[in-house]
Design a protein around this motif. Structure first.
Motif, short mmCIF file in Angstrom:
data_model
loop_
_atom_site.label_atom_id
_atom_site.label_comp_id
_atom_site.label_asym_id
_atom_site.label_seq_id
_atom_site.Cartn_x
_atom_site.Cartn_y
_atom_site.Cartn_z
N VAL A 88 12.57 5.90 -46.04
CA VAL A 88 14.00 5.76 -46.34
C VAL A 88 14.73 7.08 -46.10
N GLY A 89 14.13 8.19 -46.51
CA GLY A 89 14.76 9.49 -46.28
C GLY A 89 14.96 9.78 -44.81
N ASN A 90 13.93 9.53 -44.01
CA ASN A 90 14.04 9.78 -42.57
C ASN A 90 15.07 8.86 -41.92
N LEU A 91 15.18 7.64 -42.41
CA LEU A 91 16.18 6.70 -41.89
C LEU A 91 17.59 7.23 -42.14
N LEU A 92 17.82 7.77 -43.33
CA LEU A 92 19.13 8.34 -43.66
C LEU A 92 19.48 9.50 -42.73
N VAL A 93 18.48 10.31 -42.41
CA VAL A 93 18.72 11.45 -41.52
C VAL A 93 18.98 10.97 -40.09
N TYR A 103 19.49 21.21 -39.79
CA TYR A 103 18.33 20.92 -40.63
C TYR A 103 17.63 19.62 -40.25
N ALA A 104 18.10 18.95 -39.20
CA ALA A 104 17.64 17.59 -38.88
C ALA A 104 16.11 17.49 -38.82
N ASP A 105 15.46 18.46 -38.19
CA ASP A 105 14.01 18.41 -38.04
C ASP A 105 13.28 19.07 -39.20
N ASN A 106 14.04 19.56 -40.17
CA ASN A 106 13.42 20.29 -41.28
C ASN A 106 13.43 19.50 -42.59
N PHE A 107 13.97 18.29 -42.57
CA PHE A 107 13.99 17.48 -43.79
C PHE A 107 12.59 16.97 -44.09
N GLU A 143 18.95 1.62 -53.70
CA GLU A 143 19.06 2.59 -54.80
C GLU A 143 18.32 3.88 -54.44
N LEU A 144 17.15 3.75 -53.83
CA LEU A 144 16.42 4.95 -53.37
C LEU A 144 17.25 5.70 -52.34
N ALA A 145 17.90 4.98 -51.43
CA ALA A 145 18.75 5.62 -50.44
C ALA A 145 19.91 6.36 -51.09
N GLY A 146 20.43 5.81 -52.19
CA GLY A 146 21.51 6.47 -52.90
C GLY A 146 21.08 7.81 -53.48
N VAL A 147 19.88 7.83 -54.07
CA VAL A 147 19.36 9.08 -54.64
C VAL A 147 19.11 10.10 -53.53
N LEU A 148 18.41 9.69 -52.49
CA LEU A 148 18.07 10.62 -51.41
C LEU A 148 19.29 11.05 -50.62
N GLY A 149 20.24 10.12 -50.42
CA GLY A 149 21.47 10.46 -49.70
C GLY A 149 22.27 11.52 -50.44
N HIS A 150 22.31 11.40 -51.76
CA HIS A 150 22.99 12.40 -52.58
C HIS A 150 22.36 13.78 -52.38
N GLU A 151 21.03 13.83 -52.42
CA GLU A 151 20.34 15.12 -52.27
C GLU A 151 20.50 15.68 -50.86
N GLN A 224 25.74 4.27 -43.29
CA GLN A 224 25.31 4.58 -41.93
C GLN A 224 23.89 4.09 -41.66
N ALA A 225 23.06 4.09 -42.70
CA ALA A 225 21.67 3.64 -42.56
C ALA A 225 21.51 2.14 -42.77
N GLY A 226 22.61 1.44 -43.09
CA GLY A 226 22.56 0.00 -43.25
C GLY A 226 22.36 -0.48 -44.67
N TYR A 227 22.51 0.43 -45.66
CA TYR A 227 22.32 0.05 -47.05
C TYR A 227 23.65 -0.18 -47.76
N ASP A 228 23.63 -1.06 -48.73
CA ASP A 228 24.79 -1.38 -49.54
C ASP A 228 25.12 -0.18 -50.44
#
Length: 295
Positions: A88-93, A103-107, A143-151, A224-228
């Motif tokens: 999910v984190g990589n999808l957001l990036v 930082y794209a390749d450093n996440f 919900e996981l995307a929300g947490v990771l997107g915030h960070e 952007q990643a397709g999540y609500d």
């Protein structure tokens, strides 16, 4: 007796040398702060930062193992839950603004073994962490995307580098206040304590503004990643339930209270989606019952 214009300890008509010293210290701090300006490559914002992007990435990579160790270490990389956090984190990036950042390749996305602490945080340069305690409270991918997107938002907006620069300026100005007010009655110490308190309150305000900015980034990254993005409201409800009972007053908290964030997120969603959340933005898969090792 001091001659006119000479230093006399601040008790006579002479101009106290300590004020000159204090002014020089303050000026040095302000000039140093003002010179540390860089343009954010993603947002275009002009920012006062304490380090370069490469230094951020190096610092984050160096600190990551130490931070993980404080919360039980990383969940094994082949654990289904750890794999889901990375996916999910990589999808957001890949699908969002973070993908066009330095930082794209450093996440790197870490799931930590701590089952009791409900927390997520980011280190400079792209190291993102979420504890099992928080992961186990989440219902689905959105919900996981929300947490990771915030960070991710903290990293993209370079909040750590900004706070370091502001903190260094605050420390210099606190010292200058102490030097300028020092006299035989100990007023310098009291002035320095007052300046330190003012600096602390400024830093707290700075932190709360950063959290609100990262919430906004997270909502955009989710879509952007397709999540609500309305799933972020459920994340805030989880944090609200976790903070019930021993809540820190908001004006002394580094984060806005969950209630405040709920209201701000609800208003942002209303403005962005006046006709409701588009049907192509989904909650994704359920996280419930996701345990054990993958094949």
């Amino acid at each position: 007796m001091a001659m006119p214009g000479e230093y006399d300890g601040g008790r006579g008509r002479g101009f106290p040398v300590r004020w000159v010293v204090a002014a020089v210290i303050a000026l040095f701090g302000i000039v140093s702060f003002m010179m540390r300006v860089q343009t954010n490559p993603v947002t275009g914002e002009r920012q006062h930062v304490a380090m370069s992007e490469q230094q951020e990435m190096s610092l984050g990579l160096e600190a990551a193992p130490k931070m993980a160790a404080q919360m039980g270490g990383d969940v094994p990389s082949d654990d289904l839950r750890a794999r889901e956090v990375r996916r999910v984190g990589n999808l957001l990036v890949e699908r969002g603004d973070a993908g066009r950042s330095p930082y794209a390749d450093n996440f790197h996305f870490h799931l930590l073994e701590d089952p009791r602490t409900i927390n997520a945080f980011a280190l400079p340069g792209g190291q993102i962490f979420i504890t099992l305690g928080l992961f186990n409270k989440l219902d689905d991918e959105a919900e996981l995307a929300g947490v990771l997107g915030h960070e991710i938002g903290h990293v993209i907006h370079r909040h750590a580098a900004q706070q370091m620069a502001a903190g260094q300026l605050g420390q210099v100005l606190t010292v200058a206040a102490g030097v300028g007010a020092t006299d035989d009655r100990g007023n310098g110490r009291r002035a320095q304590m007052a300046a330190a308190l003012a600096n602390q309150m400024f830093q707290l305000h700075y932190s709360r503004a950063d959290e609100s900015q990262s919430d906004a980034f997270g909502l955009k990254a989710m879509a952007q990643a397709g999540y609500d993005p309305s799933a972020m409201l459920d994340v805030m409800k989880i944090l609200k339930a976790a903070s019930a009972g021993g809540r820190t007053p908001e004006f002394l908290a580094t984060h806005p209270l969950p209630e405040t964030r709920l209201e701000a997120i609800a208003q942002a969603l209303k403005q962005s989606y006046p006709n409701g959340i588009p049907p192509d933005l989904t909650r994704g898969r359920s996280l419930k019952g996701m345990t054990g090792m993958g094949d």
